[in-house]
Motif scaffolding. Structure first.
Motif, PDB file in Angstrom:
ATOM      1  N   GLU A  79      69.604 -63.238  11.967  1.00  0.00           N
ATOM      2  CA  GLU A  79      70.913 -62.955  12.502  1.00  0.00           C
ATOM      3  C   GLU A  79      72.139 -63.292  11.629  1.00  0.00           C
ATOM      4  O   GLU A  79      71.855 -63.820  10.650  1.00  0.00           O
ATOM      5  CB  GLU A  79      71.200 -64.074  13.856  1.00  0.00           C
ATOM      6  CG  GLU A  79      71.027 -65.425  13.405  1.00  0.00           C
ATOM      7  CD  GLU A  79      71.008 -66.326  14.646  1.00  0.00           C
ATOM      8  OE1 GLU A  79      71.688 -67.381  14.436  1.00  0.00           O
ATOM      9  OE2 GLU A  79      70.838 -65.969  15.929  1.00  0.00           O
ATOM     10  N   GLY A  80      73.195 -62.917  12.118  1.00  0.00           N
ATOM     11  CA  GLY A  80      74.470 -62.900  11.115  1.00  0.00           C
ATOM     12  C   GLY A  80      75.708 -62.314  11.608  1.00  0.00           C
ATOM     13  O   GLY A  80      75.736 -61.894  12.810  1.00  0.00           O
ATOM     14  N   LEU A  98      80.861 -68.462   8.593  1.00  0.00           N
ATOM     15  CA  LEU A  98      79.474 -68.350   8.381  1.00  0.00           C
ATOM     16  C   LEU A  98      79.357 -69.468   7.204  1.00  0.00           C
ATOM     17  O   LEU A  98      78.276 -70.001   7.191  1.00  0.00           O
ATOM     18  CB  LEU A  98      79.012 -66.976   8.117  1.00  0.00           C
ATOM     19  CG  LEU A  98      77.601 -66.556   8.127  1.00  0.00           C
ATOM     20  CD1 LEU A  98      77.110 -66.701   9.578  1.00  0.00           C
ATOM     21  CD2 LEU A  98      77.391 -65.202   7.718  1.00  0.00           C
ATOM     22  N   ASP A  99      80.166 -69.250   6.240  1.00  0.00           N
ATOM     23  CA  ASP A  99      79.990 -70.091   5.140  1.00  0.00           C
ATOM     24  C   ASP A  99      80.167 -71.690   5.371  1.00  0.00           C
ATOM     25  O   ASP A  99      79.503 -72.338   4.790  1.00  0.00           O
ATOM     26  CB  ASP A  99      81.085 -69.728   3.900  1.00  0.00           C
ATOM     27  CG  ASP A  99      80.830 -68.316   3.301  1.00  0.00           C
ATOM     28  OD1 ASP A  99      79.667 -67.908   3.446  1.00  0.00           O
ATOM     29  OD2 ASP A  99      81.657 -67.609   2.641  1.00  0.00           O
ATOM     30  N   VAL A 100      81.087 -71.851   6.352  1.00  0.00           N
ATOM     31  CA  VAL A 100      81.439 -73.209   6.742  1.00  0.00           C
ATOM     32  C   VAL A 100      80.262 -73.795   7.387  1.00  0.00           C
ATOM     33  O   VAL A 100      79.819 -74.894   7.216  1.00  0.00           O
ATOM     34  CB  VAL A 100      82.670 -73.382   7.482  1.00  0.00           C
ATOM     35  CG1 VAL A 100      82.885 -74.616   8.046  1.00  0.00           C
ATOM     36  CG2 VAL A 100      83.976 -73.033   6.588  1.00  0.00           C
ATOM     37  N   SER A 134      84.506 -74.729  22.187  1.00  0.00           N
ATOM     38  CA  SER A 134      83.149 -75.095  22.409  1.00  0.00           C
ATOM     39  C   SER A 134      82.233 -74.096  21.683  1.00  0.00           C
ATOM     40  O   SER A 134      80.991 -74.338  20.971  1.00  0.00           O
ATOM     41  CB  SER A 134      82.675 -75.142  23.928  1.00  0.00           C
ATOM     42  OG  SER A 134      83.597 -76.036  24.614  1.00  0.00           O
ATOM     43  N   HIS A 135      82.726 -72.951  21.841  1.00  0.00           N
ATOM     44  CA  HIS A 135      81.965 -71.838  21.114  1.00  0.00           C
ATOM     45  C   HIS A 135      82.021 -71.924  19.563  1.00  0.00           C
ATOM     46  O   HIS A 135      80.896 -71.579  19.224  1.00  0.00           O
ATOM     47  CB  HIS A 135      82.600 -70.524  21.580  1.00  0.00           C
ATOM     48  CG  HIS A 135      81.720 -69.395  21.153  1.00  0.00           C
ATOM     49  ND1 HIS A 135      81.748 -68.544  19.844  1.00  0.00           N
ATOM     50  CD2 HIS A 135      80.571 -68.599  21.869  1.00  0.00           C
ATOM     51  CE1 HIS A 135      80.900 -67.648  19.819  1.00  0.00           C
ATOM     52  NE2 HIS A 135      80.207 -67.603  20.992  1.00  0.00           N
ATOM     53  N   LEU A 136      83.123 -72.197  19.223  1.00  0.00           N
ATOM     54  CA  LEU A 136      83.253 -72.332  17.840  1.00  0.00           C
ATOM     55  C   LEU A 136      82.380 -73.397  17.204  1.00  0.00           C
ATOM     56  O   LEU A 136      81.424 -73.306  16.222  1.00  0.00           O
ATOM     57  CB  LEU A 136      84.715 -72.735  17.325  1.00  0.00           C
ATOM     58  CG  LEU A 136      85.199 -72.965  15.879  1.00  0.00           C
ATOM     59  CD1 LEU A 136      84.720 -71.947  14.972  1.00  0.00           C
ATOM     60  CD2 LEU A 136      86.369 -73.571  15.488  1.00  0.00           C
ATOM     61  N   LEU A 137      82.351 -74.554  17.811  1.00  0.00           N
ATOM     62  CA  LEU A 137      81.654 -75.868  17.432  1.00  0.00           C
ATOM     63  C   LEU A 137      80.088 -75.737  17.435  1.00  0.00           C
ATOM     64  O   LEU A 137      79.311 -75.834  16.269  1.00  0.00           O
ATOM     65  CB  LEU A 137      82.171 -77.184  17.939  1.00  0.00           C
ATOM     66  CG  LEU A 137      83.356 -77.475  17.943  1.00  0.00           C
ATOM     67  CD1 LEU A 137      83.729 -78.827  18.678  1.00  0.00           C
ATOM     68  CD2 LEU A 137      83.756 -77.940  16.545  1.00  0.00           C
ATOM     69  N   TYR A 138      79.677 -75.158  18.699  1.00  0.00           N
ATOM     70  CA  TYR A 138      78.217 -75.275  19.016  1.00  0.00           C
ATOM     71  C   TYR A 138      77.451 -73.892  18.825  1.00  0.00           C
ATOM     72  O   TYR A 138      76.344 -73.975  18.592  1.00  0.00           O
ATOM     73  CB  TYR A 138      78.054 -75.749  20.356  1.00  0.00           C
ATOM     74  CG  TYR A 138      78.708 -77.298  20.535  1.00  0.00           C
ATOM     75  CD1 TYR A 138      78.438 -78.200  19.760  1.00  0.00           C
ATOM     76  CD2 TYR A 138      79.554 -77.334  21.646  1.00  0.00           C
ATOM     77  CE1 TYR A 138      79.408 -79.317  20.088  1.00  0.00           C
ATOM     78  CE2 TYR A 138      80.236 -78.195  21.835  1.00  0.00           C
ATOM     79  CZ  TYR A 138      79.982 -79.461  21.070  1.00  0.00           C
ATOM     80  OH  TYR A 138      80.773 -80.727  21.321  1.00  0.00           O
ATOM     81  N   GLU A 160      79.082 -71.198  16.868  1.00  0.00           N
ATOM     82  CA  GLU A 160      79.254 -70.296  15.347  1.00  0.00           C
ATOM     83  C   GLU A 160      79.096 -71.296  14.186  1.00  0.00           C
ATOM     84  O   GLU A 160      78.487 -70.924  13.190  1.00  0.00           O
ATOM     85  CB  GLU A 160      80.876 -69.759  15.447  1.00  0.00           C
ATOM     86  CG  GLU A 160      81.057 -68.763  16.418  1.00  0.00           C
ATOM     87  CD  GLU A 160      82.665 -68.326  16.212  1.00  0.00           C
ATOM     88  OE1 GLU A 160      82.912 -67.693  15.383  1.00  0.00           O
ATOM     89  OE2 GLU A 160      83.503 -68.640  17.312  1.00  0.00           O
ATOM     90  N   LEU A 161      79.480 -72.786  14.503  1.00  0.00           N
ATOM     91  CA  LEU A 161      79.305 -73.502  13.337  1.00  0.00           C
ATOM     92  C   LEU A 161      77.884 -74.378  13.589  1.00  0.00           C
ATOM     93  O   LEU A 161      77.560 -75.063  12.811  1.00  0.00           O
ATOM     94  CB  LEU A 161      80.292 -74.623  13.277  1.00  0.00           C
ATOM     95  CG  LEU A 161      81.649 -73.994  12.909  1.00  0.00           C
ATOM     96  CD1 LEU A 161      82.830 -74.951  13.170  1.00  0.00           C
ATOM     97  CD2 LEU A 161      81.809 -73.323  11.605  1.00  0.00           C
TER      98      LEU A 161
END
Length: 542
Positions: A48-49, A392-394, A428-432, A434-435
């Motif tokens: 995935e990516g 993705l890098d972070v 929430s979507h960013l933390l859990y 995407e990151l």
């Protein structure tokens, strides 16, 4: 057009397998600026990516199919240890019988009206099996090899066509597709719903019901959207009058076109033509002015009618009055407001034409919408692409620091303590998602947040606490001190381990590209500090 492969008509299109390969790559696999030389299908077998097609960002996952038209530019990055896909390139030829003899010519695209992007299908595993079988046949050397692989190719394409899904996961109806194709080809003419229903082979009432179920809008609304989208393209061309554009997309009456255009876009055609020169103001608690700044446009004035700080009512009213006066004096050409400012709509409209953005969970919709209003669509795509790759890098960097440690976000919001949940919010979507940070069990799994009195806060059973104080005013400080006196606080692994981190207003920042970059900057800084202190033994590991 019914999606069938017509091999016996006087004029036929015939897809031929040009090449097929299986690509397998390891961790941190990246693709930079590749251009597709012929139409292709890409099936993700593993991993995935993100996949960026013509600067538009898509998430990619196992068993997902993508259509790649000739000339498509590709950038990609994987977040998996192993990435594997099948690439199937196609040449399409046109066969035509002239005076009893067949002639053949190359066609530029796929035999169906498929466009670049993801192709959702039912029964993904069956589709994968068909791809695998075709790949095995392609590698073989058995007798009648040519006929075998091209027969399987046609069967695969037909299967995909029959298994396609709408965005809402409804099965694509070929009858409706025929009527939509007619709309595209004849939008500049008068089109009746009765005629569209006849093309689909349905009664008008059945056609309308089926169309709305599949497309989530009526046939009339869909046709109007096609016409307005085409009008927007033509209005960007030089020397095109509004009257000519209106007639070319099927609106014989210029006044009616103006009304429908403004209804759909939010601004009149005459304003749309000069949208990159407008003086823009904002009314927002979601940082709409930061969207503009990311697009290279500075808001000439900004107002926030819902100051969430703690000054007295008289101080709040005085500050709000100053904001309103500055907004009037700036004399904007257009005001862009978020849905929270709906109560102020009439007041804003008395100052300048005002567009009220709908409330959406996907913050990117706001960014793209604002970009359209100011003529910066390409910049918006570039912003989203840059953000996707950086996220993705972070995520990879944070995994090295946080590993499987649990995190919880707390907001000190008088008179309550708020625990941020894991759903229905951009943060929430960013933390859990995407990151890929791991939420603690106390984070509400079915709510955006849950509020508690300071004395009744549940045990903060988490490895890291991210705390945002609404302000430094006495009420917030007093509330924080009361929470810190509880056993729930003092028994927390995060508190005992020294992993309590003060953060800025992530909830608001998560709605904008620049804000999300700032959140990641803070997280990386926290992670690096955490790692450095762990190495010196100043942080207790649980």
């Amino acid at each position: 057009m019914n999606e069938q492969l017509p091999f016996i008509a006087e004029t036929s299109t015939l897809p031929l397998l040009s090449s097929m390969c299986r690509v397998r790559r390891g961790e941190n696999f990246r693709v930079h600026g590749m251009t597709v030389s012929r139409p292709m299908l890409c099936l993700i077998l593993q991993g995935e990516g993100i996949l960026v097609l013509n600067d538009e960002v898509h998430t990619a996952h196992t068993n997902q199919l993508f259509v790649l038209e000739k000339g498509t530019t590709i950038e990609a990055a994987s977040r998996s240890e192993i990435t594997e896909c099948i690439l199937l390139s196609i040449n399409t030829v046109s066969l035509q019988k002239v005076r009893g003899e067949w002639t053949m010519a190359s066609e530029p695209g796929l035999p169906f009206q498929w466009s670049t992007g993801p192709m959702p299908v039912r029964h993904e595993q069956q589709m994968v099996s068909r791809f695998e079988q075709l790949y095995t046949a392609y590698q073989g050397v058995q007798q009648e090899h040519f006929i075998n692989i091209h027969t399987q190719l046609h069967e695969l394409l037909q299967y995909i066509s029959e298994s396609r899904l709408e965005v809402n996961q409804e099965k694509v109806d070929p009858a409706l597709e025929r009527s939509i194709m007619y709309m595209h080809r004849h939008m500049g003419e008068g089109i009746s719903m009765d005629h569209l229903a006849k093309i689909a082979g349905l009664t008008p009432s059945s056609y309308s019901r089926s169309f709305k179920k599949a497309k989530d809008m009526s046939p009339t609304d869909y046709l109007n959207r096609l016409r307005i989208d085409e009008a927007k393209k033509q209005l960007q061309q030089e020397h095109r009058s509004i009257k000519d554009v209106a007639e070319s997309v099927g609106y014989g009456n210029e006044y009616y076109f103006n009304r429908k255009f403004k209804q759909a876009v939010g601004i009149a055609p005459s304003v749309y033509i000069k949208r990159d020169q407008l003086r823009i103001a904002t009314a927002s608690i979601l940082g709409l002015e930061n969207h503009l700044s990311s697009l290279g446009v500075e808001a000439i004035a900004s107002i926030n009618g819902f100051n969430d700080q703690e000054p007295s009512e008289s101080e709040q009213q005085r500050e709000l009055t100053l904001q309103w006066n500055k907004l009037r004096q700036s004399r904007p050409d257009l005001i862009i407001a978020d849905s929270y400012h709906a109560p102020y709509y009439d007041k804003l409209k008395s100052i300048a034409p005002t567009i009220l953005l709908e409330h959406v969970q996907d913050w990117k919709q706001h960014h793209v919408r604002i970009a359209e209003l100011v003529g910066r669509e390409k910049q918006a795509l570039a912003n989203l692409k840059q953000l996707a790759f950086r996220t993705l890098d972070v995520a990879r960097r944070l995994q090295q620091f946080f590993d499987h440690e649990r995190v919880t976000l707390v907001e000190v919001k008088p008179p309550m303590i708020r625990l941020q949940g894991t759903i229905n919010h951009p943060l929430s979507h960013l933390l859990y998602n995407e990151l890929m940070l791991k939420p603690a069990q106390i984070a509400p799994p079915e709510h955006q947040w849950v509020d508690y009195p300071a004395e009744r806060i549940p045990l903060l059973d988490t490895d890291h606490l991210f705390i945002h104080r609404l302000s430094m005013h006495p009420a917030s400080e007093k509330l924080l001190r009361r929470m810190k006196q509880t056993s729930s606080w003092n028994r927390s692994p995060a508190v005992l381990g020294g992993n309590v981190h003060d953060i800025s207003s992530w909830l608001t920042k998560s709605w904008t590209p620049s804000g999300r970059h700032q959140i990641m900057d803070e997280l990386v800084h926290i992670a690096e500090q955490h790692a450095a202190l762990s190495q010196t033994g100043l942080i207790v590991q649980f």
